[in-house]
Scaffold this motif. Structure first.
Motif, mmCIF file in Angstrom:
data_model
loop_
_atom_site.group_PDB
_atom_site.id
_atom_site.type_symbol
_atom_site.label_atom_id
_atom_site.label_comp_id
_atom_site.label_asym_id
_atom_site.label_seq_id
_atom_site.Cartn_x
_atom_site.Cartn_y
_atom_site.Cartn_z
ATOM 1 N N PHE A 34 1.358 -0.646 -3.995
ATOM 2 C CA PHE A 34 0.395 0.361 -3.548
ATOM 3 C C PHE A 34 1.088 1.566 -2.928
ATOM 4 C CE2 PHE A 34 -2.841 -3.139 -3.502
ATOM 5 C CZ PHE A 34 -3.743 -2.524 -4.353
ATOM 6 N N SER A 53 -4.699 1.016 1.680
ATOM 7 C CA SER A 53 -4.889 -0.327 1.129
ATOM 8 C C SER A 53 -4.484 -1.358 2.171
ATOM 9 C CB SER A 53 -4.059 -0.521 -0.147
ATOM 10 O OG SER A 53 -2.675 -0.387 0.128
ATOM 11 N N LEU A 64 -7.727 -7.953 -1.453
ATOM 12 C CA LEU A 64 -7.278 -6.578 -1.259
ATOM 13 C C LEU A 64 -8.462 -5.701 -0.881
ATOM 14 C CD1 LEU A 64 -5.272 -6.335 -4.610
ATOM 15 C CD2 LEU A 64 -4.459 -7.264 -2.439
ATOM 16 N N VAL A 66 -9.069 -1.681 -0.971
ATOM 17 C CA VAL A 66 -8.477 -0.431 -1.428
ATOM 18 C C VAL A 66 -9.465 0.692 -1.135
ATOM 19 C CG1 VAL A 66 -7.422 0.773 -3.368
ATOM 20 C CG2 VAL A 66 -7.309 -1.721 -3.253
#
Length: 389
Positions: A34, A53, A64, A66
């Motif tokens: 990322f 992130s 995750l 994001v």
């Protein structure tokens, strides 16, 4: 517009779960991936900005969060799904992982803006918990396609099936932890005019609600962390709403900053992982006691929203709390009159564990497990300097 995209990436089916060293490696690979991305090319060549992130790895994969700036929900979801797939393929160790979930959520700031702009008798409640309950309910009485009582009944039935199916994920606890007894014992108790325990069905619904509440708990802590990180503030100083951190004891709200939120989130993941892996033995620290309090509330709200909170399921959750909590000393944190009771010599005979926020992540004894990050995390020197300015 800013969107939060939740991605659940899982290890190949049938693979052995990751050990702590492998999980550390997975975190490093995903975070490095990322870090190398500033923007994502979305559909039709439009660019989607990657704002931030957060990576949380568990034995079976990674969750995750994001944060992206995109023109629409669909663009955000498609762009993030594409970049996560590319990051997984790029690594030999992660190339066989699969993306099981990729969903878009509105950033909390947008919800706050809509609240500020609202007016009139139908204004949404400012309290995040009340707002969540309101938004979770179907819209009724609006137009020819209005939500009917039959629709609600079908929705409740569907949730009953879902919670029953999720109950088995709570591997650390059997039905007895929820006060369930066998049908034979129940029949004998009824013959003798005794009310003994709860039904197996009520116990399963309660267990399923705990698992369902775990997803809400982790997701909402992620969002609270993002708010604190983005605005470099604390819960007490922020004018923005929080999903869960506002439900912690008010006396320490000035200390609920991004570092605290990260430690609290990691502790939540560690605790609920032990619940679902079957490795749970005891609550380890004050932070876990407070997290269980939040989780039980999530479970009750879920059951109530779908018409499933009755004396049976309520008793099942109460039985669970009675057996998992060793004491209820943490409730004194919500009573300002009891501030300092753990340090008062007059109450030493009660054996109260230290309750100050500096002790929340300290194990009760050597046999209790607290995640190393939560136990050892130190404030960034730069952040401390800013705080002192």
């Amino acid at each position: 517009m800013t969107y939060v995209v939740t991605v659940d990436a899982q290890i190949p089916e049938g693979s052995t779960e990751m050990d702590p060293l492998q999980r550390t490696g997975a975190v490093a690979l995903l975070e490095e991936g990322f870090a190398s991305v500033d923007a994502i090319e979305g559909p039709d060549g439009l660019e989607v900005d990657l704002l931030d992130s957060i990576v949380a790895v568990y034995p079976g994969g990674a969750l995750l969060k994001v944060f992206v700036d995109a023109p629409s929900l669909e663009f955000a979801e498609e762009a993030v799904g594409s970049v996560v797939g590319e990051l997984l393929e790029r690594s030999d160790l992660l190339s066989e992982w699969t993306v099981e979930r990729c969903e878009v959520e509105l950033h909390p700031e947008l919800a706050k803006e809509s609240l500020d702009a609202a007016d009139g008798p139908d204004v949404p409640p400012d309290d995040p918990a009340s707002r969540r309950e309101l938004h979770a309910q179907p819209i009724q009485g609006q137009g020819p396609g209005a939500w009917t009582e039959e629709d609600q009944t079908a929705e409740n039935a569907a949730m009953r099936v879902k919670l029953n199916s999720m109950a088995d994920e709570l591997k650390a606890f059997g039905p007895d932890m929820f006060g369930a007894v066998s049908e034979e014992d129940r029949e004998e108790a009824e013959e003798d005019s005794f009310d003994l325990g709860v039904s197996a069905e009520a116990a399963r619904l309660a267990a399923g609600a705990m698992v369902y509440g775990t997803h809400l708990l982790v997701d909402e802590l992620f969002q609270d962390l993002q708010t604190l990180t983005q605005y470099k503030t604390t819960v007490a100083e922020s004018e923005r709403p929080f999903w869960l951190l506002e439900e912690l004891p008010d006396r320490y709200a000035l200390q609920y900053d991004s570092l605290f939120a990260r430690r609290f989130l990691v502790t939540a993941i560690a605790l609920t992982t032990r619940f679902t892996q079957g490795t749970f033995e005891q609550l380890s620290c004050v932070a876990e006691e407070l997290l269980l309090r939040l989780l039980l509330r999530q479970a009750k709200v879920t059951l109530d929203l779908y018409g499933l909170l009755d004396p049976g399921t309520s008793s099942a959750l109460d039985s669970f709390a009675d057996q998992v909590y060793e004491d209820m000393d943490h409730e004194w944190l919500y009573d300002d009159a009891a501030d300092g009771i753990d340090e008062d010599p007059a109450f030493a005979f009660l054996g109260i564990a230290p309750m100050g926020i500096n002790s929340w992540f300290t194990p009760f004894n050597e046999g209790r497990y607290v995640h190393p990050y939560a136990l050892d995390a130190q404030a960034d020197p730069g952040e401390e300097d800013k705080a002192g300015e």
